[in-house]
Design an enzyme around this catalytic site. Structure first.
Site, PDB file in Angstrom:
ATOM      1  N   SER A 204       0.805  -1.217   0.000  1.00  0.00           N
ATOM      2  CA  SER A 204       0.000   0.000   0.000  1.00  0.00           C
ATOM      3  C   SER A 204       0.843   1.276   0.000  1.00  0.00           C
ATOM      4  CB  SER A 204      -0.967   0.004   1.179  1.00  0.00           C
ATOM      5  OG  SER A 204      -0.294  -0.240   2.390  1.00  0.00           O
ATOM      6  N   HIS A 256       1.755   4.818   4.244  1.00  0.00           N
ATOM      7  CA  HIS A 256       0.917   5.421   3.204  1.00  0.00           C
ATOM      8  C   HIS A 256       1.345   6.862   2.935  1.00  0.00           C
ATOM      9  CE1 HIS A 256      -2.613   2.495   4.315  1.00  0.00           C
ATOM     10  NE2 HIS A 256      -1.537   1.875   3.855  1.00  0.00           N
TER      11      HIS A 256
END
Length: 281
Positions: A204, A256
């Site tokens: 991610s 992230h």
């Protein structure tokens, strides 16, 4: 195969298919669901000519040249509206190059091994460097990105990797995608480790780097032919904020954020390196 466009009028599209067939350039039409159909070019060597003709067709779809082509081709067409559903792997390969597909396959294989009893062994071998001496095990700066811990986790990540990474590889090549993968894996991993330790994994952080990269080059260097819908950027930013707000789910929020920043920076650098004449277009 190259995906050209999606539309909801198959009869109109058939006129373009017939016109290109009269020029010995085969185009195929496949159902997309909900009454929509996609046009695919089967031979990439005709991409420039086909895209030029497609733009002309879209500006004047009822021109007599397309009607005439349909009449000329009607006798040779096997079936006026017989559409072949492409294979699943064919559609996957059409949008992705070897780097995109290779990382996807690696993630799936590692996840499968984790599910059959090798989870802890694989995690110990691939997690971000946390112990003395591991920082010199250079693979660890990248390998944490191919670790996943649930079906939803891996499905979410590899679908976005395929969608966004595939676009970058198709336009800018596998080396550029590998560069983004390597830089964002290292930086997102370092950020997450600094905040919460080495108990994390997943693609991610890289996905957020792809979002940041496409966001910047789409605005700063449109000549690359890349971009990302604002709705997707908005969704990913909202998800990033929500990750910081909720206390219950184990989300690598710092990874992230660091990945997004890494992608934005790489995008800015590449945009500034683009030819000045192209940037002004």
């Amino acid at each position: 195969m190259i995906r050209l466009m999606v539309l909801d009028n198959p009869r109109l599209a058939q006129a373009f298919i017939d016109y290109m067939a009269s020029r010995q350039i085969p185009i195929q039409m496949f159902p997309e669901g909900e009454g929509r159909f996609s046009l695919w070019l089967t031979d990439s060597q005709h991409q420039v000519e086909t895209e030029s003709e497609l733009n002309r067709f879209l500006s004047e779809p009822n021109h007599k040249r397309y009607q005439a082509a349909s009449w000329d081709m009607v006798e040779t067409r096997k079936s006026s509206f017989h559409y072949h559903t492409p294979s699943f792997m064919g559609m996957i390969k059409a949008k992705a190059g070897p780097v995109t597909l290779g990382i996807m396959l690696l993630c799936v294989v590692i996840f499968a091994l984790q599910q059959i009893g090798f989870g802890q062994t694989i995690f110990n071998a691939l997690h971000f460097p946390a112990l003395d001496g591991q920082q010199w095990q250079l693979w660890r700066w990248l390998s944490h990105a191919v670790l996943h811990f649930s079906v939803m986790h891996i499905a979410f990540n590899i679908l976005w990797w395929w969608q966004l990474g595939g676009d970058i590889e198709k336009k800018l090549g596998g080396f550029k995608l590998l560069q983004i993968f390597a830089v964002s894996s290292a930086l997102s991993g370092a950020g997450q480790y600094w905040v919460e330790g080495a108990n994390f994994g997943g693609l991610s952080g890289v996905v957020y780097a792809l979002v940041g990269y496409l966001w910047v080059v789409g605005a700063k260097a449109p000549q690359f032919g890349l971009g990302i819908p604002r709705q997707i950027v908005g969704f990913m930013l909202v998800w990033l904020v929500l990750g910081y707000m909720q206390p219950f789910m184990a989300i690598a929020n710092t990874a992230h954020l660091a990945g997004l920043v890494a992608g934005v920076i790489i995008g800015l650098v590449d945009s500034m390196k683009a030819p000045s004449s192209a940037r002004s277009e």
